[in-house]
Design a protein around this motif. Structure first.
Motif, PDB file in Angstrom:
ATOM      1  N   HIS A 157       0.873  -1.174   0.000  1.00 28.46           N
ATOM      2  CA  HIS A 157       0.000   0.000   0.000  1.00 28.46           C
ATOM      3  C   HIS A 157       0.910   1.223   0.000  1.00 28.46           C
ATOM      4  N   LYS A 158       0.953   1.951  -1.115  1.00 33.63           N
ATOM      5  CA  LYS A 158       1.860   3.087  -1.283  1.00 33.63           C
ATOM      6  C   LYS A 158       1.118   4.387  -1.011  1.00 33.63           C
ATOM      7  N   VAL A 159       1.760   5.267  -0.226  1.00 40.10           N
ATOM      8  CA  VAL A 159       1.210   6.582   0.092  1.00 40.10           C
ATOM      9  C   VAL A 159       2.004   7.594  -0.731  1.00 40.10           C
ATOM     10  N   PHE A 160       1.298   8.373  -1.578  1.00 40.91           N
ATOM     11  CA  PHE A 160       2.000   9.328  -2.425  1.00 40.91           C
ATOM     12  C   PHE A 160       1.194  10.609  -2.577  1.00 40.91           C
ATOM     13  N   LEU A 161       1.872  11.652  -3.030  1.00 35.91           N
ATOM     14  CA  LEU A 161       1.264  12.949  -3.301  1.00 35.91           C
ATOM     15  C   LEU A 161       1.554  13.290  -4.753  1.00 35.91           C
ATOM     16  N   GLY A 162       0.664  13.998  -5.382  1.00 34.79           N
ATOM     17  CA  GLY A 162       0.928  14.428  -6.740  1.00 34.79           C
ATOM     18  C   GLY A 162      -0.284  14.209  -7.612  1.00 34.79           C
ATOM     19  N   PRO A 163      -0.157  14.462  -8.864  1.00 32.73           N
ATOM     20  CA  PRO A 163       1.016  14.802  -9.667  1.00 32.73           C
ATOM     21  C   PRO A 163       1.386  16.285  -9.546  1.00 32.73           C
TER      22      PRO A 163
END
Length: 191
Positions: A157-163
């Protein structure tokens, strides 16, 4: 061992007595004679210093203002022309003239953006850990996303911000997260 009471005991008397009472009196007189001599020398030095200051104050040669002495100096130099300074040489450099007429060539270049960026702040085995990090990021004022990905070693489970359109904007948010004690975020190209 029995306790001893040191407070109620009387102090021991000094057993050494001077043999001759005249020596103690003589030493006391010498000390007072030395202090009297030192104080007399100090009074004489202070008096001499104050007399010197008074004589400088009342001396007529020290009362001439500084402006008068400055005015007399150019008059003396005008009389003695042999010690006058020569004229400055003519300027042989043309830098100032060239600078006014100089044209600058500007090269044209194009900045190529590599593409949108994303910032990944964590990758967890459980959904609960990912949601916890997402909530911590939300408290900083940023909105994160959680994406589940199946890889070679299982479900992550990956936590990311963006684009982010530019990398500088991603760096700005990364520093904001570091100030709020959320470290280890990485910026990558969006794929």
């Amino acid at each position: 061992m029995a306790n001893q009471d040191y407070v109620s005991r009387t102090p021991a008397k000094n057993k050494k007595k001077p043999r001759n009472g005249k020596r103690a009196a003589k030493n006391a007189n010498v000390l007072t004679l030395k202090t009297k001599l030192a104080s007399l020398i100090l009074v004489i030095l202070i008096g001499a210093f104050s007399y010197g200051l008074w004589s400088l104050k009342t001396d007529p040669s020290t009362k001439t203002p500084l402006a008068e002495s400055v005015k007399t100096v150019p008059a003396q130099k005008a009389i003695n022309k042999s010690t006058a300074l020569p004229e400055p040489p003519k300027e042989k450099w043309t830098y100032v003239k060239n600078l006014a007429s100089k044209e600058i060539e500007v090269g044209e270049y194009k900045v190529v953006e590599k593409g949108p960026y994303k910032m990944q702040c964590g990758s967890f085995r459980t959904q609960k850990q990912a949601e916890t990090l997402k909530a911590r990021i939300a408290f900083t004022g940023l909105e994160a996303q959680v994406k589940s990905v199946t890889g070679k070693s299982g479900l992550w489970h990956k936590v990311f911000l963006g684009p982010y359109p530019r990398k500088r904007l991603a760096e700005k948010d990364k520093h904001k997260l570091k100030r709020n004690n959320i470290n280890y975020c990485q910026i990558w190209l969006w794929r």
